[in-house]
Design a protein around this motif. Structure first.
Motif, PDB file in Angstrom:
ATOM      1  N   ASN A  22       2.549   8.695  -5.818  1.00 47.40           N
ATOM      2  CA  ASN A  22       2.016   8.805  -7.174  1.00 47.40           C
ATOM      3  C   ASN A  22       0.953   9.894  -7.298  1.00 47.40           C
ATOM      4  N   GLY A  23       0.999  10.811  -6.359  1.00 46.76           N
ATOM      5  CA  GLY A  23       0.171  12.005  -6.499  1.00 46.76           C
ATOM      6  C   GLY A  23      -1.275  11.854  -6.057  1.00 46.76           C
ATOM      7  N   VAL A  24      -1.603  10.766  -5.366  1.00 51.84           N
ATOM      8  CA  VAL A  24      -2.976  10.607  -4.890  1.00 51.84           C
ATOM      9  C   VAL A  24      -3.054  11.169  -3.470  1.00 51.84           C
ATOM     10  N   SER A  25      -3.945  12.127  -3.288  1.00 50.96           N
ATOM     11  CA  SER A  25      -4.038  12.772  -1.974  1.00 50.96           C
ATOM     12  C   SER A  25      -4.971  11.985  -1.063  1.00 50.96           C
ATOM     13  N   ILE A  26      -4.430  11.477   0.011  1.00 49.55           N
ATOM     14  CA  ILE A  26      -5.222  10.717   0.989  1.00 49.55           C
ATOM     15  C   ILE A  26      -4.925  11.303   2.360  1.00 49.55           C
ATOM     16  N   ALA A  27      -5.984  11.581   3.111  1.00 46.53           N
ATOM     17  CA  ALA A  27      -5.761  12.064   4.475  1.00 46.53           C
ATOM     18  C   ALA A  27      -5.339  10.900   5.351  1.00 46.53           C
ATOM     19  N   SER A  28      -4.418  11.161   6.243  1.00 45.04           N
ATOM     20  CA  SER A  28      -4.099  10.144   7.241  1.00 45.04           C
ATOM     21  C   SER A  28      -3.767  10.868   8.524  1.00 45.04           C
ATOM     22  N   SER A  29      -3.796  10.125   9.607  1.00 45.66           N
ATOM     23  CA  SER A  29      -3.583  10.817  10.865  1.00 45.66           C
ATOM     24  C   SER A  29      -2.619  10.037  11.758  1.00 45.66           C
ATOM     25  N   CYS A  30      -3.003   8.878  12.257  1.00 49.44           N
ATOM     26  CA  CYS A  30      -2.183   8.224  13.282  1.00 49.44           C
ATOM     27  C   CYS A  30      -1.060   7.384  12.693  1.00 49.44           C
ATOM     28  N   SER A  31      -1.180   6.997  11.416  1.00 48.12           N
ATOM     29  CA  SER A  31      -0.176   6.185  10.719  1.00 48.12           C
ATOM     30  C   SER A  31       0.050   4.824  11.364  1.00 48.12           C
ATOM     31  N   GLN A  32      -0.920   4.351  12.157  1.00 50.99           N
ATOM     32  CA  GLN A  32      -0.719   3.031  12.759  1.00 50.99           C
ATOM     33  C   GLN A  32      -2.003   2.189  12.757  1.00 50.99           C
ATOM     34  N   GLY A  33      -2.989   2.597  11.969  1.00 53.86           N
ATOM     35  CA  GLY A  33      -4.184   1.764  11.841  1.00 53.86           C
ATOM     36  C   GLY A  33      -5.113   1.839  13.027  1.00 53.86           C
ATOM     37  N   ALA A  34      -5.120   2.968  13.720  1.00 56.47           N
ATOM     38  CA  ALA A  34      -6.020   3.098  14.868  1.00 56.47           C
ATOM     39  C   ALA A  34      -7.148   4.082  14.612  1.00 56.47           C
TER      40      ALA A  34
END
Lengths: 216, 579
Positions: free
Chosen positions: B520-532
């Motif tokens: 929905n167009g909200v820019s969020i940084a993420s990295s490991c994609s596993q909650g670490a």
């Protein structure tokens, strides 16, 4: 030992610093120089008719004038005899020469600071600043060539003398009177060295320099 | 003519930048703080702290970082990135908090810079390949034009010293004024306009050594005489307005708190400068930037490494504050590798170009603790090494406990041996003995003690339990897991309301909050994609979070103030998020 003292005075600060370097305990007797003008009041004039700070009382001996106090303290309490080399005529002469120079710095850089910071509006601030720059040009050249010759301090020799202490405070506080040290890189490096003397203390407007490479 | 911002000017002599000193300079009205780090690098920065604008020339050069005297903000050598904010000891400064720095060169014994870089430092044929000595700089209260005019007519011979006689004067296209002598004695002068009415003459003499005090004194005296003449004429001239330096506005949010928003969409291309084995199964990689400097990673930071096989993996930086010109990571070959460590070990070679993210710090180090306890298991040493070196640089107390199988598994032994703090190796301990050792380490917690734990899951859990058992406050126990081994339950469905943007979205079973936000167009940084790793952390305003990550502490999870959007979900029907 008792020091008649004003916290914001560079001349009082140089005595506080030197007492700390020598490891001497003393009592401070604060004089309300500003805004109370207490140094020109009858009680203090009885102590120093010139109405100037600092004044030091050591037992029954009383002495005025920052540079004179430095020489007294060094001659009496510096066991190593390095701060005021009374047994080396040439160095002693040099120390006295640069102590007189320190007095001229008080008459110019400190005067400009009193004008800007403590409302001494009667001072000719342009002349005071010009005078300070004239002195700083001389000292910067002196220290630049001292560096080339492997010397760290104002006078010859491997250790600092009271000439360094005498010149230091109003150089560090010069910007408070509108006198920038930007044109004096050798002076600025020397102020770092003074700040690294064991026992160095600070006052308002003068900060420590952090550890040098040797100590790191 | 001289006063172009594109042009290179000398702003100091190289030896003006004494060790642990901050040099006060100015160029074209712009105030400059220049300082040399212990590695020899000359930093030339705008002379103000980003925080309150205090001049950095009254700050402290500690050899690796420059500390502002006012509120103690620290800036890194080379990158000028802010590395620590004492008022927010538990937070990592946003990587975008970066001082303005100017491009710098050292040539002819002078430090050069340009306000806006273009081209390079002028090539002066008289100075090419011959020894030369910089003269004492001569600051003059005059416009650069008048200095140039009168300097061109100056004479440098005297009855005492005739080494600089019969010289021919030229103005080089670069603006340098050259005095060519009949022998090997030449003089080259560069002008440094500080402001409209203040100019420094920086001279370089060939044919003399920098120990020729008599020669240097003679030339200094000539310049002093010249200065008196220039200033006498300058005093007769009409006054010129001071130059107006351009100060880039600091963005409001820069000077406040760390950013969480932007991701590493644009990575940094790095070259694998070296790849060596530092322990059994552990490869050490050094990455250098293709275009020079890299953003500084704070202690505890990690980077995403984009691998040739398309995978993205996170690795902690081991860099101490002195190591700002490359990123150094350690990669353990995982026996059950899903392709990450295997690819780095088997495929990536020296010279390869990789894409990495800017360093992100979700494991920040406080620098206000009386005692900091680092507990590392295996390859978990990497972020803790960086932390130990940071505290050591500031002469703060720390102890490092390193749990390893045996000597062959000690990674980065050279770096560990170079530390002078209290280092304890715990070798080959059984799980039971590890627990006992951890209890000994954490026995007797005191105020202002913090611990940082990184290692394999079971060991990390044991350390957290030991600290908790010994009475350590949850907020004093900091940790970073390599991976989340929890089985993720994504069966729930719920609604998320975005408080700032006013959107309401549905998260269906099988989707993550992060997926829905991005769709929905909200820019969020993420990295490991596993909650670490904690990169995709978002603040929660309302609702009960179903925490499935291993990043948050237990008390943080109970408080439900944050959610890791890549794995965690809602227990309630609705979550209100602060985005």
């Amino acid at each position: 030992m008792k020091l008649y003292d004003f916290e914001l005075s560079g001349n009082c600060y140089k005595i506080r610093m030197f007492l700390n370097i020598l490891g001497i305990n003393y009592d401070r007797h604060p004089i309300d120089f500003f805004p109370g003008n207490e140094h020109k009041g009858p009680e203090f004039l009885a102590i120093n008719p010139l109405g100037q700070l600092p004044v030091l009382v050591d037992g029954t001996f009383q002495i005025r004038d920052a540079q004179a106090i430095l020489s007294y303290l060094a001659a009496k309490y510096d066991d190593g005899g390095t701060w005021y080399p009374t047994s080396d005529p040439e160095r002693l002469g040099e120390v006295n020469q640069w102590m007189a120079f320190g007095d001229m710095i008080t008459g110019t850089a400190s005067a400009a600071r009193l004008h800007d910071g403590l409302s001494y509006t009667q001072i000719d601030v342009k002349a005071a600043r010009a005078g300070a720059h004239r002195l700083f040009r001389i000292l910067d050249e002196h220290l630049w060539f001292a560096e080339r010759e492997g010397r760290s301090w104002i006078c010859k020799g491997d250790t600092p003398t009271i000439a360094d202490i005498a010149c230091f405070p109003y150089i560090m506080l010069a910007l408070e009177g509108g006198v920038s040290l930007q044109d004096y890189p050798a002076i600025r490096r020397w102020t770092d060295r003074v700040k690294r003397i064991p026992g160095f203390t600070v006052m308002s407007g003068i900060f420590s320099a952090g550890a040098g490479v040797e100590a790191a | 003519m001289i006063e172009t911002k594109l042009k290179w000017h000398p702003i100091a002599a190289s030896d003006d930048l004494a060790p642990r000193h901050v040099f006060d300079a100015q160029l074209l009205g712009q105030e400059i703080a220049a300082w040399r780090a212990d590695d020899g690098f000359a930093n030339v920065w705008e002379n103000r702290c980003l925080h309150r604008g205090v001049r950095l020339t009254i700050g402290i050069n500690d050899g690796n970082e420059l500390k502002c005297q006012y509120h103690g903000w620290r800036y890194s050598n080379r990158s000028a990135n802010c590395t620590y904010i004492p008022a927010h000891p538990a937070d990592a400064p946003a990587r975008t908090v970066c001082n303005r720095k100017y491009t710098t060169r050292e040539k002819y014994g002078l430090v050069w810079t340009a306000i806006e870089t273009s081209g390079d430092v002028p090539e002066i044929s008289l100075l090419a390949g011959v020894p030369s000595a910089p003269l004492r700089a001569m600051p003059i209260n005059s416009t650069a034009d008048l200095v140039e005019e009168m300097l061109s007519a100056a004479v440098f011979e005297s009855a005492e010293d005739n080494r600089w006689s019969e010289m021919s004067v030229e103005t080089d296209p670069s603006g340098a004024i050259t005095f060519t002598g009949s022998s090997d004695k030449h003089l080259v002068f560069f002008l440094q306009p500080l402001d409209s009415e203040r100019t420094i003459i920086r001279g370089v003499a060939t044919g003399i050594g920098d120990d020729d005090i008599a020669g240097l004194r003679h030339l200094n005296q000539c310049l002093t005489t010249l200065r008196a003449a220039i200033e006498a004429r300058a005093a007769q001239q009409d006054r010129v307005d001071p130059m107006q330096p351009v100060y880039t506005q600091v963005e409001a949010d820069l000077a406040t708190m760390p950013d969480r928003g932007e991701g590493s969409v644009n990575g940094i291309r790095v070259r694998v400068a070296s790849k060596t084995m530092t322990a059994n199964d552990v490869a050490r990689f050094e990455f250098v930037g293709l275009t020079g400097s890299l953003p500084t990673g704070q202690a505890g930071a990690h980077i995403d490494v984009h691998l040739p096989n398309g995978l993205i993996r996170q690795y902690s930086l081991t860099n101490g504050p002195a190591e700002t010109d490359s990123y150094i990571i350690g990669v353990k070959r995982e026996p059950n590798s899903t392709g990450g460590s295997e690819c780095l070990h088997d495929t990536v070679r020296e010279g390869d170009i990789l894409l990495v993210s800017v360093p992100r710090n979700n494991f920040p180090l406080r620098r206000d603790a009386v005692r900091s306890v680092f507990v590392a298991g295996g390859i978990g040493i990497t972020p803790l090494l960086s932390m130990a070196k940071t505290l050591e640089n500031q002469r703060l107390n720390y102890e490092l406990h390193y749990f390893v199988r045996d000597d062959d598994h000690v990674a980065f032994a050279d770096k560990i041996n170079a530390l002078t703090g209290k280092i304890t190796l715990h070798k080959g301990l059984s799980p039971e003995d590890t627990g006992k050792a951890l209890h000994r380490i954490y026995n007797g917690p005191q105020n202002a003690n913090h611990t940082y734990i990184c290692g394999p899951g079971p060991m990390l859990n044991a350390a957290r339990e030991a600290a908790s058992h010994c009475g350590w406050d949850d907020g004093a126990v900091h940790f970073e897991y390599f991976k989340n081994t929890n089985e993720i339950d994504d069966s729930s469905s719920f609604e998320i309301a975005l408080a700032r943007s006013g959107q309401t979205l549905q998260v269906k079973s099988g989707e993550t909050v992060l997926d829905v936000l991005r769709a929905n167009g909200v820019s969020i940084a993420s990295s490991c994609s596993q909650g670490a790793c904690g990169t995709c952390k978002v603040a929660v305003i309302e609702g009960d979070v179903d925490h499935q990550d291993v990043h948050l502490t237990d008390s943080e999870k109970r408080a439900s103030a944050y959610i890791m959007t890549c794995v965690s979900r809602a227990k309630s029907d609705r979550l209100v998020l602060d985005i």
